[in-house]
Design a protein around this motif. Sequence first.
Motif, PDB file in Angstrom:
ATOM      1  N   TYR A 142      29.160  45.662  -7.236  1.00 30.30           N
ATOM      2  CA  TYR A 142      27.974  46.057  -7.746  1.00 30.30           C
ATOM      3  C   TYR A 142      26.773  46.527  -6.727  1.00 30.30           C
ATOM      4  CZ  TYR A 142      29.568  46.159 -12.639  1.00 30.30           C
ATOM      5  OH  TYR A 142      30.058  46.464 -13.558  1.00 30.30           O
ATOM      6  N   PHE A 143      26.730  45.452  -5.623  1.00 27.73           N
ATOM      7  CA  PHE A 143      25.569  45.505  -4.794  1.00 27.73           C
ATOM      8  C   PHE A 143      26.049  46.515  -3.481  1.00 27.73           C
ATOM      9  CE2 PHE A 143      24.260  41.466  -6.833  1.00 27.73           C
ATOM     10  CZ  PHE A 143      22.954  42.055  -7.413  1.00 27.73           C
ATOM     11  N   PHE A 144      27.019  46.504  -3.075  1.00 23.86           N
ATOM     12  CA  PHE A 144      27.462  46.974  -1.656  1.00 23.86           C
ATOM     13  C   PHE A 144      28.494  48.342  -1.803  1.00 23.86           C
ATOM     14  CE2 PHE A 144      26.865  42.734  -0.845  1.00 23.86           C
ATOM     15  CZ  PHE A 144      25.673  42.856  -0.012  1.00 23.86           C
ATOM     16  N   SER A 145      28.880  48.820  -3.016  1.00 23.94           N
ATOM     17  CA  SER A 145      30.170  49.777  -3.096  1.00 23.94           C
ATOM     18  C   SER A 145      29.587  50.999  -2.909  1.00 23.94           C
ATOM     19  CB  SER A 145      30.817  49.318  -4.132  1.00 23.94           C
ATOM     20  OG  SER A 145      30.020  49.641  -5.566  1.00 23.94           O
ATOM     21  N   ASN A 146      28.172  51.393  -2.975  1.00 22.81           N
ATOM     22  CA  ASN A 146      27.885  52.811  -3.031  1.00 22.81           C
ATOM     23  C   ASN A 146      28.386  53.541  -4.280  1.00 22.81           C
ATOM     24  OD1 ASN A 146      26.357  54.924  -2.269  1.00 22.81           O
ATOM     25  ND2 ASN A 146      27.345  55.435  -0.390  1.00 22.81           N
TER      26      ASN A 146
END
Length: 104
Positions: free
Chosen positions: A85-89
């Motif tokens: 959720y935070f780093f997958s673009n």
Amino acid sequence: MLLQSFLALLLQLCLVSAAPAAPVSAQGHNTIGYGAGGGVVGFIVLVLDIIVFIEVLNSNRPVPNKVLWCLLVFFFPIVGMLIYYFFSNRAEHSRGGGYEAITS
């Protein structure tokens, strides 16, 4: 077809591994009065992980990237979900199945 089979297998493995084990007391009897907090939290994590699996599998990422994201979330459910959720673009890889803007 292969993607649906993979998703069904992944879902079955998640449901089997999410079954709570009953604690055993020192006398060998099952304890009755333990809380249900772990089961509720585990169920919430399971639902959120399934949402991640569906979102990853419906994205326009290449297949190896989809497999890596699914394996990350499968082996590390909470940490993998947070990393996704935070780093997958996610905005770049969404299919954009919504409505198009009306131009006048």
